[in-house]
Design a protein around this motif. Structure first.
Motif, PDB file in Angstrom:
ATOM      1  N   ILE A   1       1.425  10.736  -5.477  1.00 38.94           N
ATOM      2  CA  ILE A   1       1.957  10.739  -3.939  1.00 38.94           C
ATOM      3  C   ILE A   1       3.141  11.938  -4.102  1.00 38.94           C
ATOM      4  O   ILE A   1       3.987  12.116  -4.542  1.00 38.94           O
ATOM      5  CB  ILE A   1       2.983   9.504  -3.861  1.00 38.94           C
ATOM      6  N   PRO A   2       2.630  13.098  -3.335  1.00 38.53           N
ATOM      7  CA  PRO A   2       3.445  14.102  -3.097  1.00 38.53           C
ATOM      8  C   PRO A   2       4.648  13.847  -2.272  1.00 38.53           C
ATOM      9  O   PRO A   2       4.698  13.032  -1.105  1.00 38.53           O
ATOM     10  CB  PRO A   2       2.512  15.097  -2.507  1.00 38.53           C
ATOM     11  N   PRO A   3       5.671  14.412  -2.572  1.00 37.20           N
ATOM     12  CA  PRO A   3       7.013  13.876  -1.929  1.00 37.20           C
ATOM     13  C   PRO A   3       6.722  14.653  -0.223  1.00 37.20           C
ATOM     14  O   PRO A   3       6.485  15.897   0.044  1.00 37.20           O
ATOM     15  CB  PRO A   3       7.897  14.919  -2.508  1.00 37.20           C
ATOM     16  N   VAL A   4       7.220  13.799   0.634  1.00 30.23           N
ATOM     17  CA  VAL A   4       7.389  14.236   1.878  1.00 30.23           C
ATOM     18  C   VAL A   4       8.679  13.652   2.495  1.00 30.23           C
ATOM     19  O   VAL A   4       8.732  12.530   2.618  1.00 30.23           O
ATOM     20  CB  VAL A   4       6.404  13.988   2.864  1.00 30.23           C
ATOM     21  N   TRP A   5       9.918  14.349   2.499  1.00 30.59           N
ATOM     22  CA  TRP A   5      11.221  13.866   2.816  1.00 30.59           C
ATOM     23  C   TRP A   5      11.554  13.919   4.088  1.00 30.59           C
ATOM     24  O   TRP A   5      12.377  13.071   4.680  1.00 30.59           O
ATOM     25  CB  TRP A   5      12.116  14.524   1.768  1.00 30.59           C
TER      26      TRP A   5
ATOM     27  N   ILE B   1       4.410  10.119  -8.870  1.00 27.93           N
ATOM     28  CA  ILE B   1       4.459   9.312  -7.702  1.00 27.93           C
ATOM     29  C   ILE B   1       5.672   9.233  -6.598  1.00 27.93           C
ATOM     30  O   ILE B   1       6.167   8.626  -5.951  1.00 27.93           O
ATOM     31  CB  ILE B   1       4.259   7.728  -8.082  1.00 27.93           C
ATOM     32  N   SER B   2       6.431  10.426  -7.171  1.00 33.03           N
ATOM     33  CA  SER B   2       7.658  10.847  -6.495  1.00 33.03           C
ATOM     34  C   SER B   2       8.692   9.492  -6.280  1.00 33.03           C
ATOM     35  O   SER B   2       8.971   9.064  -5.380  1.00 33.03           O
ATOM     36  CB  SER B   2       7.275  11.290  -4.967  1.00 33.03           C
ATOM     37  N   ALA B   3       8.917   9.140  -7.553  1.00 30.07           N
ATOM     38  CA  ALA B   3       9.693   7.755  -7.697  1.00 30.07           C
ATOM     39  C   ALA B   3      10.368   7.626  -8.810  1.00 30.07           C
ATOM     40  O   ALA B   3       9.846   8.285  -9.993  1.00 30.07           O
ATOM     41  CB  ALA B   3       8.732   6.568  -7.338  1.00 30.07           C
TER      42      ALA B   3
ATOM     43  N   ASN C   1       1.782   9.847   3.392  1.00 28.96           N
ATOM     44  CA  ASN C   1       1.500  10.962   2.549  1.00 28.96           C
ATOM     45  C   ASN C   1       1.003  10.523   1.321  1.00 28.96           C
ATOM     46  O   ASN C   1       0.758  11.128   0.387  1.00 28.96           O
ATOM     47  CB  ASN C   1       3.067  11.741   2.120  1.00 28.96           C
ATOM     48  N   ASN C   2       0.174   9.276   1.531  1.00 32.09           N
ATOM     49  CA  ASN C   2      -0.393   8.677   0.381  1.00 32.09           C
ATOM     50  C   ASN C   2      -1.663   7.996   0.970  1.00 32.09           C
ATOM     51  O   ASN C   2      -1.838   7.578   2.140  1.00 32.09           O
ATOM     52  CB  ASN C   2       0.588   7.959  -0.482  1.00 32.09           C
ATOM     53  N   ASP C   3      -2.629   7.340  -0.113  1.00 31.18           N
ATOM     54  CA  ASP C   3      -3.768   6.629   0.238  1.00 31.18           C
ATOM     55  C   ASP C   3      -3.561   5.272   0.682  1.00 31.18           C
ATOM     56  O   ASP C   3      -4.231   4.823   1.615  1.00 31.18           O
ATOM     57  CB  ASP C   3      -4.717   6.824  -0.837  1.00 31.18           C
ATOM     58  N   SER C   4      -2.492   4.688   0.243  1.00 36.14           N
ATOM     59  CA  SER C   4      -2.444   3.313   0.592  1.00 36.14           C
ATOM     60  C   SER C   4      -2.276   3.032   2.289  1.00 36.14           C
ATOM     61  O   SER C   4      -2.841   1.815   2.568  1.00 36.14           O
ATOM     62  CB  SER C   4      -1.202   2.675  -0.121  1.00 36.14           C
TER      63      SER C   4
END
Ligand code: FAD
Ligand code: NAD
Ligand code: FMN
Ligand code: ZN
Lengths: 415, 972, 115, 182
Positions: B474-478, B435-437, B328-331
């Motif tokens: 970083i969008p949340p994807v739970w 960053i959803s954290a 869900n993120n670039d890293s």
């Protein structure tokens, strides 16, 4: 309340467990109750449960500042035993222990009471004499205990090093029907039963003041407003000093941190609870496999739920000496709880200077084992306004008269 | 298959091959490998079994966050269960075995739990095993216990040694990634004393894997320059392999250094526990990648994307030839690029986001990797290893759009800053939506002793996930896919080790376990050996969703030390074996050992209990010693008795407050027995006081009382009567003291010669200075046995010689040493009380008939007011008397005296108890003392002591003086 | 793991070099006192969640007792001072008031609150 | 009369630092609240001035250490203790004081070598980098009380006599070759 059973699980499994109802309701407080219990720890919940069960008083609120069971009930090393020396202690702890035997059935909630046996090691001649004294007292109190030989100690707990070198094991006081229980489940089981009786468990609601008229309690101010009551039971362990101050009196109590830790889980290696008081360490293995280890108390007033680390070190070196095999296990987590230590280290179940206001506290480092007995006795006190035989000795006036209930004399510590 | 790549591996030395075994299988690796890397290089994907369902488990991470890949390491006295392979450095000869299965890793019977998983949701055991009652203890609990637990319990003690060390600094930096290195340098520039801790064996953190450049320099060059810079400073100490385990109050940090884990048996301590005091802690502990919750995310081969990257770059190991990346993120795109560059296949990147435009995604596209945005994994295929994935839309309910064969899945659900150390002492967190954290809240830090902020976080640990300083959103994807039905949620693992799934957390919420702490305890989420490093945030996001609440409202569970588990041996440190505890030895200790003494612990001292001879039982030896002392002469090492000098113009007045009796009137040269009580009135110590000169007294205390009573004196002098002119000194250890006891005692001393010890010159209860046998000494004529007795104090450095001289001089008179048990019997025959036997903290002197030692005239003494309270002054208290059994037997130790009837709680009534009970070899019968209600008025009565077998022993009440009532023997 | 400055040694001492001694400024009541006074002296403790005056002994150092003002909820130390005083020094009271504006000097030597 | 014997009779160990039990050493614990008489008495007894807070004044084989605001430790040759005690009694006659011979109540160690401080840093919560020359530090060595100061390129460590064996055990454990801290 839907009954829990194997069949209920099977039924629910088929619908992916979507049909389970709440174990307890989480209502908003009513304007007033017949009785309020402050503190939804084991003792508070048990008090409410027996108010309902034994006295039919169900218009009850249990008010909890955090989450129910989150105090010492949720952070103790779960040792259950009743091999106390003094008659009044032995009576209430044995009552509690016997109620633990049937608690899972009474509550229809498996609290995993595990009567695997508790041994208290005697590692000095002085301790041997102390435990022999307790064994003689227990024999007259109707409590089954036995002083056992080092060889029997080794048979019951093979991982124990009985040959010292520093403190060879000279014997042990053995209570075969002592053991452990699943601490959270005790709180949850009582909460579910209380809720089913129609009681309101009000979490995240802190009592901030106690109101009274003409020397009689009328209610409590809370973070959710004023709640009226005819009777008030304060059952808040480490925070008893605060509550008492709100009610206008002082207690013989100091709040200190008591610590505990668990190791990483390993396969079963120990089937009894061992307490080694000479070196100050005790340990049991939980059903999940962690070694559950109790540490020491700080000698200073503390409300942080964490203690000073050197107590953990002291405990662990004592246990490595006693159980050399734990050296290569790892400490997984350590924590603290705020325990309420009275002047004689025994609890209070008592009327107070304020009318219809009752206190239950001072269980200190050893009140998990007392939960059902304490609730039983406290409910009687609250319902009748006078203590029954179990509670009588635990009144708060004993300190003025010098009539202490001192357990420390039996070379033992309380856990 | 997972394998070693032909090229690369920045941490391994391909010239240094290392052999190790896993489940007995020989494997090869390189120096620099982690055990996890070694296993993967040998295609060992399956490394363990999960806790509850015994599902196959593979390596998922590359650092201390690893929940799965735990092994039994070593054997016998070096067996260590639950060792984390990702943080274990490979060494030649390493032996590892997998855990939690039977009979083998591949075929585990316990896996039936997996098939029954539907019947074992979170908390199922609270709902069942209730009936029939005995079944819990005898059937269900044993089964559960056997299935639970992870590694094997060691059966032996530990072959290794450990130690502690203290360190002090101004700034402690935890974590030597880029952020930590910069923080250390910055602090060092101010001249501060800096300690930098890094848990890994190398510096650098993630940057060497993740970043090409740091501060405009190539990362490796930047690192070596930094390393050299720090090494050159004498105000900086860098400690590798050292994990900061916990932050405690007032700047106390516990750190565990793995000194010799990778070189076992080389004689160095296995671990060293650092206890660091610092004015300030800076945590630069980085961030931990989060898994994504999709069905089958626990199958071996599903790994964190960052870990896949680490294994490839650091160790040249790849988990598979075909790796699907899901993120869900670039890293995670970096992982795809790294794999691609290594010549491996990346069939697709599944990105849950609809629009993906960053530099890394562009680079991936440019490298020809297929990027599917808005996509997710519907489920992973495979059992003991991944064989492929089914793909679906993230927005849907999991309808499969295609299937992709692969050997590994690299997932990234975003990054969680490592805020553990910040939180240990109460630092509070904020939820960062970007960053959803959770990130540290600098306004609510943990406090130091002076109220200042104790911990500060920098770098990724502070939410700065990118070195550039612009944190990527970083969008949340739970859950994956978003609308996953229950069948999929049942297979989405949150806590891999403890087998907690998305459905379990949802069940907990449904059942009212709504507090995050309830959910944790009900489901065991985050309670495994990784403490939820991977699972916690995902779990509480699920909980928040289930409650219709927000993550910050739900909050985290409490972060507790240690950050990673710490070996208990390291915590015990040096304290084992001979130096487990201080052992206090008297100057004569060695002589007693040579004489074959059987010792008993008395506080930290060890005192001879008896000196058994060949063929003698301890009991026989004690009886011999007693009889010999009564008939000839006995020698007792009394050095442990407390000796406290009290001096000053107010010393007499002070001692009158301390003792129940009057000490101020004691004439110089004389001795007097005294009692001390605590403020409650309870008897706490006793001993003989000698008046040395006009303003000096010497107070003897019990052996265990010396330090306690000295502290007690100082307490009163410093905190209450600070204007009184009194000094004290505890001189206990200055003197060796020998009691020469028995009818021949005087003859023995006369043989030594040097001073007049006659009745006339040195009568009972007096003392004198002089020399005996050439030893300078002070002789007290006091007796704890009823015999003619002298206690002789000599300087400790002459103690051993003096003891030898006494032994020698006593030969002609039948001298024998006697021990503490003989001492007890001798004093009991005389009815003398013993602190700890007749007293237990609830007894006042009046109970013991010691009223004669309590001054009635004094207005005050410590304990007087306490003794006036109604319960203590009651005439109904149990009081000391003697007992003689009717049949001559010995009353059992600890017995109670029964009374009629039972009390309101159904307990048998009692009226007293025994306090001392012995066989008297002098009188050849049992003798006892004890407390009895109205005792002194009941002489001649017969009472019954209980026995634990259920019977009773009858005894007649008498006085306590069993022997030599008139004191003729001691006054000769 | 506390550190407290021993006012006699002028040294920041580690908690493990100290022995704690609970509430400070207790007034001793002896033989002539009432049961209530004696009970209060022996047992009734303020036990506050907040500012606490307490005793410590530098037992592994100079052996002297000293007093400390410490918050039992945050463990912040406002200051230490010699034991030979009847009440906390003014500078420490001022420091507490600065750090805890809501705190009232409800302290009294007879063991009773003014609060 | 025999010769006085120190607790461990001069035991020693060589690891990455050298450990020696020394003694017997004369030691007098002197309690006094301070003043001219004390200054004079100390000067006469050991030839030093009265040490300031936490200091030890060393003069040859004599020394005087500050133990607490009203306690000093005089160090002198064992044989001189008797005479010095008598001299002190005379010098401080009429003054409130207490002098106690504690020579035999103590054990004394020397820890020597370039890394001597590392041995002690494993046992005592003491910041040795900040321990000043001439500073006497009272603290713990693991589980027992100890006093220590830097002297002659090493450290002198004083503990109670009864636990000398324990302290020796600690020092040996801590000085094991290969366990250097830096
Ligand atoms: C580490 C540790 C180990 C232990 N080991 C054992 C053992 O092995 N065996 C044993 O028998 N005992 C043990 N104990 C002791 C035992 O845990 C306690 O005696 C027992 O749990 C006390 O229960 P309680 O219900 O009285 O208190 P708690 O469980 O603490 O409940 C009190 C409740 O009151 C609430 N409360 C406080 N103030 C307020 C307010 N103002 N308004 C509303 N609510 C409030 C609190 O939040 C809390 O939930 C241990 C304790 C600890 C800390
Ligand atoms: N793009 C992203 O999403 C992303 C996410 C996370 C990290 N990063 C990268 O991380 C780096 C950030 O640098 P950083 O220094 O903040 O973090 P880092 O992860 O590079 O370094 C943290 C270091 O702390 C160590 N550590 C952690 N806990 C420890 C403990 N308790 N005791 C001892 N050591 C401990 C770790 O081993 C590691 O070496 C950059 O390279 C950045 O690009 C990027
Ligand atoms: C008997 C017992 C067993 C425990 N076992 C575990 C465990 O296996 N894993 C774990 O992480 N914590 C375990 N804990 C600790 C809890 O996670 C928690 O730390 C403790 O209940 C105190 O709560 P707190 O840390 O949230 O303040 C256990 C606690 C108790 C009382
Ligand atoms: Zn000091």
């Amino acid at each position: 309340m839907k009954r829990y059973s194997v069949f209920a699980i099977a039924r629910e499994a088929l619908r992916y467990h979507t049909g389970w109802e709440r174990a307890w309701r989480s209502p908003e407080p009513k304007a007033s109750y017949d009785a309020i219990v402050v503190g939804a720890g084991g003792h508070g919940l048990a008090t409410a449960y027996y108010l309902g069960k034994n006295y039919g008083i169900t218009n009850v609120a249990i008010i909890e500042k955090g989450w129910l069971g989150g105090g010492n009930t949720g952070r103790n090393t779960t040792i259950i035993r009743s091999n106390y020396l003094q008659d009044s202690s032995a009576a209430i702890y044995e009552k509690a222990r016997s109620l633990y035997e049937t608690m899972s059935q009474d509550l229809n909630y498996n609290v995993m009471f595990s009567p695997r046996g508790v041994m208290m090691l005697a590692q000095t001649h002085h301790e041997v004499r102390g435990y022999l004294r307790t064994a003689h007292a227990n024999a007259l109190q109707g409590i089954v205990t036995e002083f056992i030989t080092p060889q029997r100690v080794k048979e019951l707990c093979p991982i124990l090093n009985i040959d010292g070198p520093r403190y060879p094991v000279l014997g042990a006081l053995w209570q075969p029907r002592g053991g452990t229980g699943r601490h959270d489940a005790v709180a949850w089981g009582y909460a579910r039963a209380c809720s089913a009786m129609g009681m309101d468990i009000i979490q995240n609601c802190e009592v901030k003041g106690v109101r009274s008229e003409n020397g009689v309690v009328t209610g409590v101010d809370t973070t959710k407003g004023f709640i009226g009551t005819k009777k008030l039971g304060m059952v808040v362990a480490g925070h008893s000093g605060q509550l008492a101050e709100m009610a206008g009196f002082r207690l013989p109590i100091e709040a200190v941190a008591l610590q505990a830790l668990v190791s990483e889980p390993i396969k079963p290696c120990m089937d009894v609870v061992v307490m080694a008081n000479t070196v100050h360490g005790y340990m049991s293995q939980s059903d999940k496999g962690e070694m559950v280890i109790g540490g020491g108390t700080d000698g200073f007033n503390n409300y942080t739920q964490r203690g000073s680390f050197h107590h953990i070190e002291e405990t662990l070196r004592a246990l490595v000496e006693t159980f050399p095999m734990i050296s290569r296990l790892k400490m997984l987590r350590q924590w603290g709880g705020i325990v309420d230590m009275t002047g004689d280290r025994s609890p209070l179940i008592s009327k107070t200077p304020l009318g219809n206001c009752f206190i239950n506290c001072g269980w200190g480092t050893g009140g998990f084992k007392a939960i059902p007995g304490s609730g039983w006795a406290m409910a009687e006190l609250m319902a009748k306004g006078e203590p029954g035989p179990l509670a009588e000795a635990f009144n708060m006036w004993r300190f003025k008269e010098g009539q202490f209930i001192d357990e420390s004399v039996a070379a033992g510590v309380a856990h | 298959m997972s394998t070693r790549l032909a090229k690369g591996g920045r941490l391994i030395d391909r010239t240094a091959a290392v052999e190790f075994t896993f489940n007995g299988k020989r494997m090869k690796g390189f120096a620099g490998d982690s055990l996890a890397a070694g296993l993967l290089a040998n295609d060992q994907m399956l490394v363990g079994r999960s806790f509850k369902y015994h599902r196959p488990r593979g390596i998922v991470a590359s650092g201390p966050e690893e929940p799965n890949a735990l092994v039994n390491l070593g054997r016998e006295a070096r067996l260590e269960p639950n060792q984390r392979t990702t943080t274990t450095e490979l060494f030649d000869g390493l032996e590892a075995t997998s855990q939690n299965h039977w009979p083998s890793l591949e075929f585990d019977v316990g896996v039936i739990n997996n098939y029954a998983a539907r019947f074992m949701p979170a908390g199922f055991y609270y709902k069942t095993f209730i009936h029939p009652r005995p079944f819990w203890k005898h059937v269900f609990e044993p089964i559960i216990r056997r299935a639970a637990g992870l590694g094997k319990a060691p059966t032996q003690g530990d072959a290794d040694r450990y130690e502690h060390a203290y360190a002090f600094c101004d700034v402690l930096v935890v974590g030597a990634g880029v952020a930590g290195l910069l923080a250390a340098k910055a602090a060092a520039d101010t001249g501060a004393r800096v300690i930098l801790l890094e848990q890994a064996p190398v510096l650098g953190g993630r940057a060497p894997v993740d970043d090409a450049q740091v501060q405009g320099k190539p990362v490796e060059a930047w690192l070596s320059a930094m390393e050299a810079d720090l090494a050159a400073r004498d105000n900086v100490t860098v400690r590798l392999r050292t994990c900061a385990a916990g932050v405690y109050d007032h700047g106390y940090v516990l750190a565990d250094e793995r000194v010799a884990d990778h070189t076992p048996g080389d004689g160095r301590p296995k671990h060293r526990l650092w206890r660091i005091r610092t004015a300030k802690v800076i945590t630069a502990t980085g961030a931990i990648e989060r898994p994504l919750s999709f069905a089958g995310n626990d199958i071996p081969g599903v790994m964190l994307a960052g870990a896949v990257r680490d294994f490839a770059v650091n160790f040249a190991v790849s988990p598979g030839d075909r790796t699907v990346v899901v993120t869900n993120n670039d890293s995670a795109y970096q992982t795809a690029l790294v794999l691609k560059a290594a010549g491996l296949e990346v069939p697709a990147i599944l990105d849950a986001r609809d629009v993906v435009t960053g530099a890394l995604p562009e680079a991936a596209r440019k490298a020809g990797i297929r990027v599917l945005t808005g996509h997710a994994i519907a489920s992973v295929k495979g059992g003991k290893r991944v064989t492929g994935v089914s793909v679906c839309l993230q927005a849907g309910e999991g309808a499969v759009t295609e299937e992709i064969a692969c050997e590994a899945v690299a997932m990234s659900g975003g990054w969680s800053p490592v805020v553990h150390l910040y939180s240990h002492c109460g630092g509070k967190l904020n939820w960062d939506n970007g960053i959803s954290a959770f990130v540290p809240d600098p306004m609510r830090p943990p406090l130091n002793h002076d109220g200042s902020a104790m911990v500060e976080c920098v770098g990724a640990a502070n939410g700065d996930l990118d070195l550039s300083g612009t944190a990527p959103a970083i969008p949340p994807v739970w859950v994956m896919p978003q609308g996953a039905p229950i069948k999929l949620r049942l297979k989405m693992w949150l806590d891999y080790q403890n087998d907690v799934k998305v459905s379990d957390v949802q069940l907990a919420a449904r059942e009212g376990y709504m507090s995050v702490e309830h959910t944790k305890r009900y489901t065991t989420l985050g309670m495994a050996t990784d403490q939820g490093k991977l699972s916690n945030i995902n779990g509480l996001a699920i909980l928040a969703d289930a409650l219709g609440s927000e993550i910050p409202q739900v909050g985290t569970t409490t972060f507790r030390p240690p950050y990673t588990p710490v070996t208990i041996g390291a915590l015990a440190g040096e304290s084992r074996g001979d130096i487990f505890q201080p052992l206090r030895r008297t100057p004569m200790h060695e002589a007693h050992e040579r004489a074959g003494a059987y010792f008993e612990p008395v506080g930290l001292w060890r005192r001879p209990y008896t000196f058994p001879r060949a063929g003698e039982t301890h009991e026989q030896a004690v009886h011999r010693e007693v009889v010999n002392t009564r008939t000839n002469v006995g020698l007792l090492d009394a050095s442990t008795l407390g000796k406290i000098v009290v001096k000053g113009p107010d010393a007499g007045r002070f001692l009158d407050m301390l003792y129940t009796g009057v000490m101020s009137t004691l004439p110089v040269g004389k001795c007097r027995y005294g009692l001390m009580c605590n403020e409650q009135g309870f008897l706490s110590d006793d001993g003989v006081v000698a008046r040395i000169d006009e303003d000096t007294w010497l107070c003897h205390t019990t052996s265990s009382g010396a330090d306690r009573i000295h502290g007690w004196m100082e307490d009163w002098l410093q905190c209450e009567w600070w204007d009184w002119q009194v000094f004290t000194a505890n001189v206990t250890e200055q003197y060796a003291q020998v009691a020469v006891v028995g009818p021949n005692a005087r003859k023995l001393l006369e043989t030594l010669g040097g001073m007049d010890v006659s009745k006339e010159t040195l009568p009972f209860m007096q003392w004198a200075d002089g020399t005996l046998g050439g030893f300078p000494c002070r002789v007290y004529r006091i007796s704890f046995s009823g015999e003619l007795s002298y206690e002789i104090a000599v300087p400790a450095s002459h103690g051993a010689a003096f003891w030898a001289a006494c032994t020698q001089a006593g030969k002609a008179f039948g001298a024998m040493p006697y021990g503490t048990e003989g001492l007890h019997v001798l004093r009991a025959e005389k009815g003398f009380i013993m602190i700890g036997d007749e007293t237990d903290g609830t007894v006042i002197p009046q109970d013991l008939g010691l009223d004669w030692a309590i001054s009635k005239k004094k207005a005050d003494y410590l304990g007087k007011r306490g003794q006036e309270r109604s319960y203590l002054a009651s005439p109904d208290r149990w009081k000391l008397v003697g007992f003689e059994t009717l049949d001559g037997s010995v009353v059992p130790d600890g017995a109670y005296i029964i009374a009629d009837g039972t009390n309101a709680n159904g307990q048998r009534n009692t009226q007293g108890r025994v306090t001392s009970t012995y066989y008297s070899p002098t009188l050849k019968r049992g003798i006892a003392m004890g407390l009895l209600k109205h005792g002194p008025t009941r002489m001649g009565d017969v009472v019954e002591f209980n026995t634990v077998q259920g019977g009773t022993v009858k005894a007649r009440v008498r006085d306590t003086m069993f022997y030599d009532k008139d004191g003729e023997k001691q006054n000769v | 793991m506390l550190t407290l400055e021993c006012p006699y040694c002028g040294l920041m001492a580690d908690e493990t070099e100290l022995s704690p001694g609970y509430e400070a400024h207790l007034k001793r009541f002896g033989p002539a006192s009432s049961p209530e006074e004696f009970e209060a002296y022996m047992f009734a403790r303020k036990n506050p969640k907040g500012v606490h005056f307490e005793r410590w002994r530098h037992s592994y150092g100079c052996g002297k007792w000293f007093l400390a003002a410490r918050c039992t909820a945050t463990l912040e130390v406002f200051g230490t001072y010699p034991a030979q005083v009847g009440e906390p020094p003014a500078d420490i009271i001022a420091k507490i008031q600065a750090r805890r504006p809501e705190w009232k000097a409800g302290w009294q030597p007879d063991g009773k609150d003014t609060k | 009369m025999s010769d006085p014997v120190s607790a461990l009779n001069g035991a020693s160990f060589t690891g990455f630092a050298t450990i020696r039990e020394i003694g017997p050493l004369g030691m007098i614990s002197l309690r006094h609240k301070g003043g001219a008489a004390l200054t004079k008495a100390i000067k006469a007894a050991v030839g030093t001035k009265v040490p300031a807070q936490r200091r030890i004044e060393i003069k040859g084989e004599m020394a005087c250490g500050w133990m607490s605001p009203d306690e000093y430790l005089l160090i002198l040759p064992y044989a001189k203790v008797g005479a010095t005690m008598a001299a002190l009694a005379k010098a401080l006659a009429g003054e409130h004081h207490l002098a106690a011979d504690v020579s035999d109540a103590r054990a004394v160690f020397r820890v020597e070598g370039a890394k001597a401080a590392e041995v002690l840093a494993k046992l005592s919560p003491v910041d040795f980098a900040k321990l000043e020359r001439g500073e006497l530090r009272r603290s713990r060595a693991a589980q027992v009380a100890a006093a220590m100061w830097a002297q002659d390129g090493g450290f002198t460590v004083v503990c109670f006599r009864s636990v000398a064996g324990y302290v020796m055990g600690l020092l040996i454990h801590s000085a094991q070759p290969g366990s250097e801290l830096a």
